[in-house]
Write an enzyme that holds these catalytic residues in place. Structure first.
Site, mmCIF file in Angstrom:
data_model
loop_
_atom_site.group_PDB
_atom_site.id
_atom_site.type_symbol
_atom_site.label_atom_id
_atom_site.label_comp_id
_atom_site.label_asym_id
_atom_site.label_seq_id
_atom_site.Cartn_x
_atom_site.Cartn_y
_atom_site.Cartn_z
ATOM 1 N N HIS A 146 96.871 51.926 72.596
ATOM 2 C CA HIS A 146 97.206 52.138 71.179
ATOM 3 C C HIS A 146 98.501 51.420 70.827
ATOM 4 C CE1 HIS A 146 97.842 54.565 67.446
ATOM 5 N NE2 HIS A 146 99.110 54.390 67.789
ATOM 6 N N GLU A 147 99.521 51.576 71.667
ATOM 7 C CA GLU A 147 100.821 50.964 71.365
ATOM 8 C C GLU A 147 100.764 49.452 71.499
ATOM 9 O OE1 GLU A 147 103.049 52.676 69.991
ATOM 10 O OE2 GLU A 147 102.157 54.620 70.351
ATOM 11 N N HIS A 150 99.353 47.870 68.366
ATOM 12 C CA HIS A 150 100.295 47.663 67.271
ATOM 13 C C HIS A 150 100.967 46.292 67.382
ATOM 14 C CE1 HIS A 150 99.995 51.453 65.294
ATOM 15 N NE2 HIS A 150 100.522 52.179 66.274
ATOM 16 N N GLU A 207 97.687 53.127 62.341
ATOM 17 C CA GLU A 207 97.510 54.049 63.458
ATOM 18 C C GLU A 207 96.033 54.157 63.846
ATOM 19 O OE1 GLU A 207 99.769 55.499 65.294
ATOM 20 O OE2 GLU A 207 101.416 54.664 64.129
#
Length: 296
Positions: A146-147, A150, A207
C-alpha cells in the site's frame, strides 16, 4: 542505513520475468487503476524525490541519535527487508522512475501505528504497527505494498499539484468577486475551505488506489492478499474512535474490506501462481488473532 541494490533488483526483475509496461505504467494483468493523474505534472517528481530523500535521512539520523533506529541485524529489520526484496521487483513496472530509486527500509522504535514509503522508495515502519497489530508477513506485505503504491502512483506530487491548483483557483475567484463589488477575501476563504474538503476526498481515493495496487504487488510476491481483510479487522479493534468518514483522509475500515474483497478475482490467481498451486487448492487465510474468522 543500507540501500537495497538497484542492480540486484533489476536482475531479480529479469529472473521473475516481469510483464512489459502498459501505456498506463501498470502490468497487463492483475488490477487496473488507470493512468496516473496529470495533476502530478505540476510538481516535478525529481524535485519531490530529492526533498523526500533529505527528509528521510534527517528522520533516520534523529532516530539514531535517540537510539530509536533499529540496527541492521535486528530481527524485524531483517524481516522487513526480506519482504521488501520480494516485492520491489514487481513494483518496477508500475513506474519507470522506480528503477532509479535508491530503495531503503528502516525500522523506528515508536508506539505509533504507522508506516510509510516516501517518493523515491524510502520506506519506514514503526515498531508500534508491528507489535500492536501482531502483523503476519502477509499483513506486513499488504501495508508495505500500500505504501509503495503511493510512491509508484506519485500521490504526493498529485496532492501537491491539486493543492496548488485549488489555491490558485480560490485566489482567482476572490479577484473576480472583488471586480463585482463583493468581499474578495471572504469569497476566496470560502472557496479555499471547499477546496480543503475536496482534497480530503482526493486523499481517500488515493488510499483506495494504494490498497488495490498494494494487493497486486503482494500477490505477485507470494503474499496472500486476503490478509488485507484481517489487517483491517485488526485495525478496527484498536481504532474504535475513528473520525467521521467524511472528515477522514482514509476510507472507513468496512469500506476498505469491501473494496479489497472486490478485487480478489484479479489478484488471487497471481498469488496462486506465485505459490505454485492451483487457485482451487489454496487454503483459507487464517488470522493469528482469536476472534477474527478465516478468509476464503
Amino acid at each position: 542505513m543500507k540501500s537495497l541494490s538497484t542492480s540486484l533488483l533489476l536482475a531479480a526483475g529479469l529472473i521473475y520475468g516481469l510483464p512489459v509496461l502498459a501505456q498506463n505504467n501498470a502490468p497487463q494483468e492483475g488490477v487496473n487503476v488507470g493512468k496516473m493523474s496529470i495533476m502530478r505534472k505540476i510538481v516535478p517528481s525529481g524535485a519531490l524525490e530529492g526533498q523526500a530523500a533529505q527528509q528521510y535521512m534527517q528522520t533516520m539520523q534523529t532516530a539514531q541519535q535517540k537510539r530509536e533506529l533499529a540496527p541492521d541485524n535486528h530481527p524485524q529489520v531483517i524481516r522487513l527487508r526480506a519482504i521488501a526484496k520480494k516485492m520491489i521487483p514487481f513494483a518496477l513496472p508500475w513506474n519507470p522512475r522506480a528503477k532509479e530509486w535508491k530503495w531503503e527500509v528502516n525500522l523506528i522504535a515508536s508506539t505509533q501505528i504507522n508506516a510509510y514509503c516516501m517518493p523515491g522508495g524510502k520506506i519506514a515502519f514503526y515498531t508500534g504497527i508491528l507489535d500492536t497489530l501482531k502483523l503476519t508477513d502477509d499483513e506486513v506485505a499488504m501495508i508495505m505494498g500500500h505504501e509503495i503504491a503511493h510512491a509508484l502512483r506519485e500521490h504526493g506530487a498529485e496532492r501537491a499539484g491539486k493543492s496548488m491548483a485549488m489555491s490558485g483557483a480560490a485566489k482567482l475567484l476572490g479577484i473576480f468577486a472583488e471586480s463585482k463589488g463583493y468581499d474578495g477575501n471572504m469569497v476566496a476563504g470560502i472557496a479555499g475551505t471547499a477546496g480543503n474538503v475536496a482534497m480530503l476526498k482526493f486523499s481517500r481515493e488515493d488510499e483506495t488506489e494504494g490498497d488495490i495496487v498494494g494487493m497486486d504487488l503482494a500477490a505477485r510476491s507470494g503474499f496472500d492478499p486476503r490478509a488485507g481483510v484481517t489487517l483491517w479487522q485488526k485495525m478496527g479493534l484498536v481504532n474504535q474512535k475513528a473520525p467521521p468518514k467524511w472528515l477522514s483522509t482514509h476510507p472507513a475500515g468496512e469500506d476498505r474490506i469491501k473494496e479489497i474483497r472486490k478485487h480478489f478475482p484479479e489478484v488471487m490467481p497471481l498469488y496462486a501462481r506465485a505459490k505454485g498451486v492451483s487457485l482451487a487448492n489454496l487454503p483459507p487465510y487464517r488470522s493469528n488473532v482469536k476472534g477474527i474468522p478465516d478468509v476464503q
